[in-house]
Scaffold this motif. Structure first.
Motif, PDB file in Angstrom:
ATOM      1  N   LEU A 123     -24.448  39.658 -14.095  1.00  0.00           N
ATOM      2  CA  LEU A 123     -25.872  39.816 -13.846  1.00  0.00           C
ATOM      3  C   LEU A 123     -26.681  39.898 -15.137  1.00  0.00           C
ATOM      4  O   LEU A 123     -27.798  39.381 -15.219  1.00  0.00           O
ATOM      5  N   ARG A 124     -26.112  40.544 -16.150  1.00  0.00           N
ATOM      6  CA  ARG A 124     -26.850  40.634 -17.417  1.00  0.00           C
ATOM      7  C   ARG A 124     -26.969  39.250 -18.058  1.00  0.00           C
ATOM      8  O   ARG A 124     -28.032  38.886 -18.579  1.00  0.00           O
ATOM      9  N   ALA A 125     -25.887  38.487 -18.029  1.00  0.00           N
ATOM     10  CA  ALA A 125     -25.948  37.129 -18.576  1.00  0.00           C
ATOM     11  C   ALA A 125     -26.982  36.301 -17.826  1.00  0.00           C
ATOM     12  O   ALA A 125     -27.773  35.562 -18.436  1.00  0.00           O
ATOM     13  N   ASN A 126     -27.004  36.404 -16.514  1.00  0.00           N
ATOM     14  CA  ASN A 126     -27.942  35.617 -15.712  1.00  0.00           C
ATOM     15  C   ASN A 126     -29.385  35.972 -16.041  1.00  0.00           C
ATOM     16  O   ASN A 126     -30.245  35.095 -16.172  1.00  0.00           O
ATOM     17  N   ALA A 127     -29.669  37.261 -16.208  1.00  0.00           N
ATOM     18  CA  ALA A 127     -31.034  37.693 -16.530  1.00  0.00           C
ATOM     19  C   ALA A 127     -31.466  37.189 -17.904  1.00  0.00           C
ATOM     20  O   ALA A 127     -32.607  36.742 -18.087  1.00  0.00           O
ATOM     21  N   LEU A 128     -30.561  37.240 -18.867  1.00  0.00           N
ATOM     22  CA  LEU A 128     -30.901  36.810 -20.228  1.00  0.00           C
ATOM     23  C   LEU A 128     -31.129  35.301 -20.295  1.00  0.00           C
ATOM     24  O   LEU A 128     -31.872  34.815 -21.159  1.00  0.00           O
ATOM     25  N   LEU A 129     -30.503  34.560 -19.388  1.00  0.00           N
ATOM     26  CA  LEU A 129     -30.682  33.111 -19.362  1.00  0.00           C
ATOM     27  C   LEU A 129     -32.056  32.676 -18.848  1.00  0.00           C
ATOM     28  O   LEU A 129     -32.406  31.498 -18.919  1.00  0.00           O
ATOM     29  N   LYS A 130     -32.847  33.603 -18.364  1.00  0.00           N
ATOM     30  CA  LYS A 130     -34.194  33.243 -17.934  1.00  0.00           C
ATOM     31  C   LYS A 130     -35.069  32.849 -19.125  1.00  0.00           C
ATOM     32  O   LYS A 130     -36.093  32.189 -18.972  1.00  0.00           O
ATOM     33  N   GLY A 131     -34.669  33.279 -20.324  1.00  0.00           N
ATOM     34  CA  GLY A 131     -35.379  32.853 -21.526  1.00  0.00           C
ATOM     35  C   GLY A 131     -36.592  33.679 -21.885  1.00  0.00           C
ATOM     36  O   GLY A 131     -37.486  33.199 -22.588  1.00  0.00           O
ATOM     37  N   PHE A 132     -36.643  34.932 -21.423  1.00  0.00           N
ATOM     38  CA  PHE A 132     -37.766  35.808 -21.749  1.00  0.00           C
ATOM     39  C   PHE A 132     -37.371  36.957 -22.676  1.00  0.00           C
ATOM     40  O   PHE A 132     -38.203  37.814 -22.976  1.00  0.00           O
ATOM     41  N   SER A 133     -36.110  36.994 -23.102  1.00  0.00           N
ATOM     42  CA  SER A 133     -35.579  38.194 -23.736  1.00  0.00           C
ATOM     43  C   SER A 133     -35.398  38.099 -25.244  1.00  0.00           C
ATOM     44  O   SER A 133     -35.204  39.113 -25.910  1.00  0.00           O
ATOM     45  N   GLY A 134     -35.418  36.918 -25.812  1.00  0.00           N
ATOM     46  CA  GLY A 134     -35.315  36.763 -27.257  1.00  0.00           C
ATOM     47  C   GLY A 134     -33.951  37.068 -27.831  1.00  0.00           C
ATOM     48  O   GLY A 134     -33.836  37.490 -28.981  1.00  0.00           O
ATOM     49  N   ILE A 135     -32.925  36.841 -27.059  1.00  0.00           N
ATOM     50  CA  ILE A 135     -31.562  37.136 -27.510  1.00  0.00           C
ATOM     51  C   ILE A 135     -30.864  35.830 -27.894  1.00  0.00           C
ATOM     52  O   ILE A 135     -31.143  34.772 -27.322  1.00  0.00           O
ATOM     53  N   ARG A 136     -29.970  35.894 -28.863  1.00  0.00           N
ATOM     54  CA  ARG A 136     -29.257  34.679 -29.273  1.00  0.00           C
ATOM     55  C   ARG A 136     -28.356  34.148 -28.149  1.00  0.00           C
ATOM     56  O   ARG A 136     -27.729  34.934 -27.439  1.00  0.00           O
ATOM     57  N   PRO A 137     -28.251  32.854 -28.001  1.00  0.00           N
ATOM     58  CA  PRO A 137     -27.297  32.283 -27.040  1.00  0.00           C
ATOM     59  C   PRO A 137     -25.878  32.802 -27.264  1.00  0.00           C
ATOM     60  O   PRO A 137     -25.124  32.949 -26.311  1.00  0.00           O
ATOM     61  N   LEU A 138     -25.533  33.091 -28.518  1.00  0.00           N
ATOM     62  CA  LEU A 138     -24.201  33.598 -28.839  1.00  0.00           C
ATOM     63  C   LEU A 138     -23.871  34.855 -28.044  1.00  0.00           C
ATOM     64  O   LEU A 138     -22.739  35.033 -27.581  1.00  0.00           O
ATOM     65  N   VAL A 139     -24.857  35.729 -27.859  1.00  0.00           N
ATOM     66  CA  VAL A 139     -24.619  36.976 -27.132  1.00  0.00           C
ATOM     67  C   VAL A 139     -24.397  36.693 -25.648  1.00  0.00           C
ATOM     68  O   VAL A 139     -23.520  37.286 -25.006  1.00  0.00           O
ATOM     69  N   ILE A 140     -25.178  35.784 -25.090  1.00  0.00           N
ATOM     70  CA  ILE A 140     -24.996  35.409 -23.684  1.00  0.00           C
ATOM     71  C   ILE A 140     -23.607  34.783 -23.491  1.00  0.00           C
ATOM     72  O   ILE A 140     -22.902  35.068 -22.517  1.00  0.00           O
ATOM     73  N   GLU A 141     -23.230  33.939 -24.425  1.00  0.00           N
ATOM     74  CA  GLU A 141     -21.914  33.311 -24.345  1.00  0.00           C
ATOM     75  C   GLU A 141     -20.791  34.341 -24.413  1.00  0.00           C
ATOM     76  O   GLU A 141     -19.760  34.187 -23.749  1.00  0.00           O
ATOM     77  N   LYS A 142     -21.007  35.398 -25.184  1.00  0.00           N
ATOM     78  CA  LYS A 142     -19.977  36.440 -25.281  1.00  0.00           C
ATOM     79  C   LYS A 142     -19.817  37.171 -23.949  1.00  0.00           C
ATOM     80  O   LYS A 142     -18.703  37.500 -23.528  1.00  0.00           O
ATOM     81  N   LEU A 143     -20.930  37.413 -23.270  1.00  0.00           N
ATOM     82  CA  LEU A 143     -20.860  38.023 -21.937  1.00  0.00           C
ATOM     83  C   LEU A 143     -20.028  37.162 -20.994  1.00  0.00           C
ATOM     84  O   LEU A 143     -19.176  37.664 -20.255  1.00  0.00           O
ATOM     85  N   ILE A 144     -20.276  35.861 -21.024  1.00  0.00           N
ATOM     86  CA  ILE A 144     -19.562  34.946 -20.137  1.00  0.00           C
ATOM     87  C   ILE A 144     -18.097  34.822 -20.548  1.00  0.00           C
ATOM     88  O   ILE A 144     -17.204  34.709 -19.694  1.00  0.00           O
ATOM     89  N   GLU A 145     -17.837  34.854 -21.837  1.00  0.00           N
ATOM     90  CA  GLU A 145     -16.456  34.763 -22.295  1.00  0.00           C
ATOM     91  C   GLU A 145     -15.637  35.947 -21.783  1.00  0.00           C
ATOM     92  O   GLU A 145     -14.518  35.770 -21.278  1.00  0.00           O
ATOM     93  N   LEU A 146     -16.187  37.155 -21.885  1.00  0.00           N
ATOM     94  CA  LEU A 146     -15.472  38.331 -21.363  1.00  0.00           C
ATOM     95  C   LEU A 146     -15.282  38.219 -19.854  1.00  0.00           C
ATOM     96  O   LEU A 146     -14.219  38.549 -19.315  1.00  0.00           O
ATOM     97  N   LEU A 147     -16.312  37.745 -19.166  1.00  0.00           N
ATOM     98  CA  LEU A 147     -16.231  37.577 -17.713  1.00  0.00           C
ATOM     99  C   LEU A 147     -15.119  36.614 -17.342  1.00  0.00           C
ATOM    100  O   LEU A 147     -14.271  36.904 -16.482  1.00  0.00           O
ATOM    101  N   ASN A 148     -15.096  35.462 -17.976  1.00  0.00           N
ATOM    102  CA  ASN A 148     -14.121  34.432 -17.634  1.00  0.00           C
ATOM    103  C   ASN A 148     -12.702  34.813 -18.040  1.00  0.00           C
ATOM    104  O   ASN A 148     -11.735  34.337 -17.435  1.00  0.00           O
ATOM    105  N   ARG A 149     -12.566  35.636 -19.058  1.00  0.00           N
ATOM    106  CA  ARG A 149     -11.242  36.092 -19.464  1.00  0.00           C
ATOM    107  C   ARG A 149     -10.826  37.377 -18.746  1.00  0.00           C
ATOM    108  O   ARG A 149      -9.757  37.922 -18.996  1.00  0.00           O
ATOM    109  N   GLN A 150     -11.698  37.858 -17.856  1.00  0.00           N
ATOM    110  CA  GLN A 150     -11.427  39.066 -17.069  1.00  0.00           C
ATOM    111  C   GLN A 150     -11.168  40.271 -17.966  1.00  0.00           C
ATOM    112  O   GLN A 150     -10.249  41.062 -17.753  1.00  0.00           O
ATOM    113  N   ILE A 151     -12.004  40.395 -18.980  1.00  0.00           N
ATOM    114  CA  ILE A 151     -12.022  41.570 -19.861  1.00  0.00           C
ATOM    115  C   ILE A 151     -13.313  42.314 -19.550  1.00  0.00           C
ATOM    116  O   ILE A 151     -14.404  41.850 -19.875  1.00  0.00           O
TER     117      ILE A 151
END
Length: 534
Positions: A123-151
């Motif tokens: 949910l945090r990754a999805n919210a940040l992808l709306k493009g209103f938060s000013g966060i680096r794509p790298l951080v969003i990708e890290k959220l997804i990486e942990l999710l996909n690796r089940q960490i």
């Protein structure tokens, strides 16, 4: 190094380890409960929409421009909360974010169930992808990486006021991204640095606004609410089948479920509940008509469509609010028009979800309330013609007597937990944050009520199984008989008193894994478990 980069890209952009196309793409706008269910319970991999990532990149560029021009913007180069008037020097903005996470990671108590932690990443990754938060794509990708690796981060349940975002829980999530704290991995709690080292995962170093962007949001209460709702929907369907067995066990009157009476009132959920009861009980020789044995049944039987239907109305409301919040921008400040408009607002305030969680508490608690009353009608010899307390030898053996006590205790506990969390508020941050939602408390209590209610329904099912067995299972409706036979593989007939606590827990666990909501939607009843383990 090349292999590591390829593996990272495959986790993020559309291919899993088997080279198959991914099914769930995050855009920030389109995430559904059905998709969340696949991610949480089927471990479906998640990909990132390139268009949404481009928006996030533009938003990040705006933040970097603000820092470069030394503009004063809350959360980028100021303190937080009551410290919002304190200007932070440009060379200190990264330390500001690090200090924010460390100071705010003060959650206490048992961790959220691992499924909830997984939902928070999503949910945090999805919210940040709306493009209103000013966060680096790298951080969003890290959220997804942990999710996909089940960490999954270990996140304490207590400590959020449900406004200014779920600050404490989300700070523990942010710790994991930074390579700190603890994570769930392969069913165990491990130190994050150890797992990152083993899995060749690089921690992130937060830059301007990123700590704030990660923790200003409602993802703890929403994640807990989503997991609770998915289980509550399943349990609500199960409650109708269990009630159908009770109706047969008590020779219930079918006239009360006639479609005309429910259409006359007009609530679609009530109409649907009555229809499902008729479908379950079609062909039964154990049900009766009005005047055949008695003219009317007690309310706990006669009013099942009205009571269960009202719970469905509340659950439908909860579903609507969750689906909005799952795709909402809930941090502060939000960045618009390529940084030309940066607004400090209050989207982090959890009031909409707080109300929804309180409604869900009441809706699920009422399923337990009416179920316990049906248990009483099954075991009380003054209210039926069955053996007293469904005992195989009334007097010498107590049968289901104390099971009704247990159900009554759980129902009473639910009444305490159902007190609305959203009517409470307490000021924080030196009265800067002077009204809060307590939505995370509401979501946690809703989940506790759900567990209690499942056990009450397990008790009703044990009693109903015994009652229809006494009446003659050969006279049951085909659908209720099928359910009877499945349940009997979990809990045997009561031939002699035994430790019934084991039966209740075994049946409750079975109901958790029996995906009845999937069956109602035309799926496989043996779909993967929706169990949420601690």
């Amino acid at each position: 190094m090349t292999k590591l980069i390829c593996r990272r890209v495959s986790f993020l952009y559309g291919k899993n380890r088997r080279g198959e196309d991914e099914m769930i793409e995050l855009t920030g706008h389109t995430l559904s409960l059905q998709e969340i269910q696949k991610v949480l319970y089927d471990n479906e991999k998640v990909t990132i929409s390139k268009e949404s990532l481009a928006k996030a990149t533009q938003s990040r560029a705006a933040v970097e421009n603000i820092v470069k021009q030394n503009k004063v913007v809350y959360g980028i180069n100021t303190g937080f909360g009551k410290f919002s008037d304190v200007l932070i020097e440009q060379e200190d903005v990264e330390e500001l974010q690090l200090n924010l996470i460390h100071s705010h990671a003060c959650g206490v108590g048992d961790p959220f169930p691992e499924k909830v932690s997984r939902a928070m990443l999503l949910l945090r990754a999805n919210a940040l992808l709306k493009g209103f938060s000013g966060i680096r794509p790298l951080v969003i990708e890290k959220l997804i990486e942990l999710l996909n690796r089940q960490i999954h981060p270990v996140i304490p349940q207590q400590g959020s006021l449900g406004a200014s975002g779920d600050l404490a829980p989300l700070s523990h999530l942010a710790l994991a991204l930074m390579g700190e704290g603890e994570v769930f991995y392969n069913g165990k709690i491990e130190q994050t640095p150890i797992i990152f080292s083993q899995q060749n995962i690089d921690p992130i170093q937060l830059q301007a606004k990123e700590g704030l962007a990660l923790i200003n949001g409602t993802q703890a209460m929403t994640a807990m609410g989503v997991v609770g709702y998915l289980e509550a929907e399943n349990l609500a369907y199960q409650s109708e089948m269990i009630a159908s067995l009770t109706i047969e066990g008590l020779n219930g009157i079918m006239d009360a479920f006639d479609e005309d009476i429910h259409l006359a009132r007009g609530y679609s959920q009530q109409v649907d509940t009555a229809r499902r009861l008729r479908e379950y009980l079609e062909g039964s020789q154990l049900t009766t008509t009005q005047g055949e044995i008695r003219v009317q049944d007690a309310y706990s039987l006669r009013c099942i469509p009205q009571v269960h239907g009202a719970s469905w109305q509340a659950l439908d409301y909860v579903k609507e609010k969750l689906e909005i919040e799952m795709n909402a921008a809930t941090d502060n400040p939000l960045i618009f028009d390529n940084g030309n408009k940066v607004i400090s607002g209050g989207n982090f305030h959890g009031q909409p979800i707080a109300f929804a969680m309180d409604f869900m508490k009441i809706a699920v608690a009422e399923l337990a309330n009416i179920s316990e009353r049906r248990v009483e009608r099954l075991v009380n010899p003054q209210l039926n013609d069955l053996p007293a307390f469904l005992s195989p030898q009334p007097g010498l053996q107590s049968g289901a007597m104390i099971m009704q006590y247990a159900a009554a205790s759980l129902v009473s506990e639910n009444k305490t937990l159902a007190h609305p969390a959203s009517v409470d508020s307490i000021p924080s941050s030196a009265n800067q944050e002077d009204h809060v939602s307590m939505g995370t408390i509401g979501s946690r209590h809703a989940y506790q009520i759900l567990q209690n209610t499942r056990r009450v329904l397990a008790i009703e099912l044990i009693c109903a199984l015994q009652a229809v067995e006494h009446r003659g299972i050969e006279k049951m409706a085909p659908k209720t008989k099928e359910f009877y036979e499945e349940a009997r593989t979990v809990v045997p007939s009561i031939k002699k008193d035994r430790v019934f606590a084991k039966d209740i827990e075994r049946l409750s666990s079975w109901l958790t894994s029996y995906n009845f909501s999937n069956k109602q939607k035309g799926g496989n009843t043996n779909a993967k478990s929706t169990t949420t383990s601690n």
